[in-house]
Motif scaffolding. Structure first.
Motif, short mmCIF file in Angstrom:
data_model
loop_
_atom_site.label_atom_id
_atom_site.label_comp_id
_atom_site.label_asym_id
_atom_site.label_seq_id
_atom_site.Cartn_x
_atom_site.Cartn_y
_atom_site.Cartn_z
N LEU A 1 37.54 42.99 40.20
CA LEU A 1 39.06 43.71 40.43
C LEU A 1 39.82 43.22 41.78
CD1 LEU A 1 37.89 46.73 38.25
CD2 LEU A 1 39.29 44.17 37.49
N PRO A 2 40.72 43.61 42.31
CA PRO A 2 41.14 43.49 43.27
C PRO A 2 41.23 44.74 43.56
CG PRO A 2 42.92 42.25 41.65
CD PRO A 2 41.89 42.93 41.17
N GLY A 3 40.82 45.51 44.64
CA GLY A 3 41.03 45.98 45.49
C GLY A 3 39.82 47.04 45.44
N ILE A 4 38.47 46.62 44.75
CA ILE A 4 36.70 46.63 44.77
C ILE A 4 35.89 45.79 45.34
CG2 ILE A 4 34.96 47.23 43.13
CD1 ILE A 4 36.91 48.63 41.20
N GLY A 5 35.46 46.05 46.59
CA GLY A 5 34.31 45.45 47.35
C GLY A 5 33.10 45.50 46.62
N SER A 6 32.15 45.76 47.49
CA SER A 6 30.89 45.45 47.33
C SER A 6 30.69 47.01 47.45
CB SER A 6 30.25 44.94 48.01
OG SER A 6 30.20 44.90 49.86
N ARG A 7 30.74 47.85 48.64
CA ARG A 7 30.60 49.30 48.93
C ARG A 7 31.36 49.66 47.74
NH1 ARG A 7 32.00 50.73 54.91
NH2 ARG A 7 31.45 52.54 53.93
N MET A 8 32.89 49.58 47.13
CA MET A 8 32.81 50.79 46.60
C MET A 8 32.37 50.54 45.33
SD MET A 8 35.11 52.55 44.80
CE MET A 8 36.55 53.02 45.92
N ALA A 9 31.66 49.07 44.46
CA ALA A 9 31.50 48.54 43.54
C ALA A 9 29.70 49.48 43.00
CB ALA A 9 30.95 47.02 43.32
N LYS A 10 29.26 48.96 44.48
CA LYS A 10 28.14 49.98 44.47
C LYS A 10 28.25 51.92 44.77
CE LYS A 10 23.32 50.86 47.14
NZ LYS A 10 23.87 51.91 46.61
N ARG A 11 28.98 52.55 45.14
CA ARG A 11 29.04 53.97 44.68
C ARG A 11 29.63 53.56 42.72
NH1 ARG A 11 34.15 57.59 47.22
NH2 ARG A 11 33.16 56.26 49.58
N LEU A 12 29.79 52.99 42.32
CA LEU A 12 30.65 52.81 41.01
C LEU A 12 29.49 52.58 40.10
CD1 LEU A 12 34.08 51.27 41.45
CD2 LEU A 12 33.61 54.13 40.60
N GLU A 13 28.84 52.26 40.69
CA GLU A 13 27.38 51.70 39.74
C GLU A 13 26.37 52.79 40.16
OE1 GLU A 13 26.16 47.64 41.31
OE2 GLU A 13 27.61 46.40 40.37
N ASP A 14 26.47 52.89 41.39
CA ASP A 14 25.29 54.36 41.42
C ASP A 14 25.70 55.34 40.32
OD1 ASP A 14 23.92 52.88 43.38
OD2 ASP A 14 24.74 54.28 45.17
N GLN A 15 27.16 55.40 40.38
CA GLN A 15 27.51 56.85 39.25
C GLN A 15 27.23 55.84 37.53
OE1 GLN A 15 27.67 59.82 39.86
NE2 GLN A 15 27.09 59.46 42.26
N GLY A 16 27.27 54.94 37.20
CA GLY A 16 27.07 54.76 35.94
C GLY A 16 27.87 53.77 35.60
N ILE A 17 28.74 53.81 36.14
CA ILE A 17 30.27 52.79 36.26
C ILE A 17 29.71 51.12 36.09
CG2 ILE A 17 32.10 52.19 36.26
CD1 ILE A 17 32.49 55.45 36.88
N LEU A 18 29.37 50.64 35.36
CA LEU A 18 28.68 49.31 35.97
C LEU A 18 29.21 48.22 34.93
CD1 LEU A 18 25.20 49.81 34.48
CD2 LEU A 18 25.75 50.51 36.37
N THR A 19 30.66 48.42 35.15
CA THR A 19 31.29 47.46 34.55
C THR A 19 32.84 47.32 34.69
OG1 THR A 19 31.71 47.97 31.75
CG2 THR A 19 29.67 46.05 32.61
N PRO A 20 34.34 46.92 34.61
CA PRO A 20 35.08 47.61 34.68
C PRO A 20 35.59 47.93 33.50
CG PRO A 20 35.22 44.60 35.49
CD PRO A 20 33.77 45.97 34.99
N LEU A 21 34.81 47.70 32.10
CA LEU A 21 35.07 48.31 31.52
C LEU A 21 34.50 50.21 31.42
CD1 LEU A 21 34.37 45.54 27.77
CD2 LEU A 21 36.79 46.73 28.38
N ASN A 22 33.42 50.20 32.00
CA ASN A 22 33.38 51.05 32.02
C ASN A 22 34.25 52.05 32.67
OD1 ASN A 22 29.54 50.13 32.27
ND2 ASN A 22 30.25 50.64 30.79
N LEU A 23 34.90 51.36 33.23
CA LEU A 23 35.71 52.32 34.72
C LEU A 23 37.02 52.42 33.96
CD1 LEU A 23 36.70 52.51 37.35
CD2 LEU A 23 37.79 50.50 38.04
N ARG A 24 37.25 51.87 32.96
CA ARG A 24 38.62 51.67 32.29
C ARG A 24 38.58 52.86 31.39
NH1 ARG A 24 42.83 50.78 28.75
NH2 ARG A 24 42.68 49.99 26.63
N TYR A 25 37.23 53.23 30.86
CA TYR A 25 37.00 54.32 29.96
C TYR A 25 36.51 55.16 30.42
CZ TYR A 25 38.76 50.83 25.97
OH TYR A 25 39.22 50.16 25.40
N ALA A 26 36.54 55.48 31.41
CA ALA A 26 36.35 56.82 32.69
C ALA A 26 37.34 57.50 32.43
CB ALA A 26 35.26 56.52 33.21
N SER A 27 37.14 59.07 32.36
CA SER A 27 37.50 59.92 32.23
C SER A 27 38.54 60.00 33.90
CB SER A 27 36.84 61.44 32.18
OG SER A 27 36.43 62.03 32.97
#
Length: 425
Positions: free
Chosen positions: A191-217
């Motif tokens: 996804l444009p704008g998501i680097g490795s650091r941002m991806a790790k932050r999201l993954e640490d909170q259980g947001i592992l995929t773009p679909l998880n990101l889309r459906y998170a509140s």
């Protein structure tokens, strides 16, 4: 421009020119067509590949490779020195083509632009056909060797994502009906704008995929991102409106150059290069009518060391020679206190000067000891004359050199200097 509220019609096009610098070279030089080429600032073996052609990419040549490493992968690689003025000229022609469809064109970089047809829906019934016509017009009116990938979506972010999915010469439409299928096979870092650091932050909170990101509140995303950025991610992926079309003023300006072997051999040439970096920043500040309150200098050496210095200015500055003299004074003080070798030495690999914390020129306070009004007015007039009659018609003494070492280069980032008088939104 922010356009919030549910918006699902795919009326935003993101145009991404494919291997732009290399394609421009192939456009003007027929011999280079269908060959693997690498555009470099310098074509010595230590040169860096800043733009591989489509043919070179297919053979494994990547952005940022050293030229000698790239030649090992592809012995037939043709190195080409960069020609920034050529790329600017093609960029302007492409923008002129896009503006024939709508005035709502926002250049995003030297090789990217957004075309917003939201206000032109009665004119264009089929947005796909508009995209194909843009491709034809670029081919016919700008260059027959220039290709672009186009993404179409209800907002600029998803259109940008679509343009990344098929290269070269692709066309992808993202709608509410297709977005889940698009995101299903992607990683967060796709996804444009998501680097490795941002991806790790999201993954640490259980947001592992773009679909998880889309459906998170949105509440969860704001908590994870710890800012309004989380809400923006929700809007982008759920058709909640437009948050990526604002034109913003400069927050900082940087002039940076990689230094060739020939340049680093001469202390005089290194000094001239530093002056040229300061001149570049002066030109940008004059055009934006701002003064800076902080200046930084940074350089890297071949052995991995670096030098970094930041100065908060007692008075806002715009003049290049004042910036240069300040940096030189800081060099001399550092070298004297630490009894070390010159900062600008033969092992230097790159240097950069940055300015930030801007203040509008009209708000700069007068000095108690010197009235700089006439000097500031003269500096602005010089650049107005340059803009009207050519940059070489009126030059400061510091720009007059028998063998100038400063190479004009351009990156893929900000191109505000080319569009200072245009603000379509």
């Amino acid at each position: 421009m922010k356009r919030l509220g549910e918006y699902t019609k795919p009326t935003v096009l993101f145009i991404d020119m494919n291997s732009f610098f290399a394609s421009c070279e192939q456009q003007v030089n027929y011999y280079l067509r269908d060959r693997p080429i690498a555009v470099c600032v310098y074509t010595g073996k230590q040169g860096c590949v800043i733009a591989p052609s489509i043919e070179a990419k297919r053979l494994g040549i990547k952005l940022g490779m050293r030229l000698d490493e790239a030649v090992k992968i592809c012995p037939n690689l043709v190195p080409v020195e960069t020609n920034p003025e050529r790329y600017r000229t093609f960029h302007v022609k492409i923008i002129e083509v896009l503006q024939q469809f709508t005035p709502d064109v926002l250049p995003k970089s030297i090789d990217e632009a957004v075309v917003d047809l939201t206000r032109c829906q009665l004119m264009y019934k089929d947005v796909r056909e508009v995209a194909y016509q843009i491709k034809r017009d670029i081919h016919d009116k700008v260059g027959d060797y220039l290709r672009c990938s186009i993404g179409i979506a209800p907002n600029a972010f998803l259109a940008k994502l679509g343009s990344d999915l098929q290269k070269p010469d692709g066309l992808v439409v993202i709608t509410p009906e297709t977005i889940d299928d698009v995101l299903l096979n992607l990683k967060l870092t796709d996804l444009p704008g998501i680097g490795s650091r941002m991806a790790k932050r999201l993954e640490d909170q259980g947001i592992l995929t773009p679909l998880n990101l889309r459906y998170a509140s949105p509440q969860r995303l704001r908590a994870v991102c710890k800012s309004i950025i989380g809400w923006h991610w929700h809007l982008r992926l759920n058709f909640g409106g437009e948050v990526d079309m604002e034109t913003t003023a400069y927050k900082s300006m940087q002039a940076m150059r990689t230094i060739s072997t020939a340049q680093r051999r001469s202390a005089e040439q290194l000094d001239e290069l530093l002056q040229s970096l300061c001149l570049t920043l002066e030109r940008r500040m004059v055009r934006q009518d701002v003064f800076c309150q902080v200046v930084t200098f940074y350089c890297r050496y071949h052995d991995g060391r670096n030098y970094n210095d930041e100065v908060k200015l007692p008075e806002p500055k715009q003049d290049s020679m004042e910036l240069y003299q300040l940096i030189r004074q800081r060099f001399e003080r550092f070298q004297k206190v630490n009894q070390c070798e010159p900062i600008l030495n033969r092992s230097i690999r790159s240097m950069s000067v940055s300015v930030f914390r801007f203040i509008p020129a009209q708000l700069v306070p007068f000095s108690l000891f010197e009235d700089n009004t006439r000097k500031n007015t003269l500096r602005k007039t010089i650049y107005e004359v340059k803009a009207k009659f050519g940059s070489d018609k009126l030059m400061r003494a510091t720009e007059l050199r028998d063998n100038p070492v400063f190479r004009d280069v351009i990156g893929f980032g900000s191109i505000k200097d080319l569009h200072d008088d245009e603000n379509p939104f």
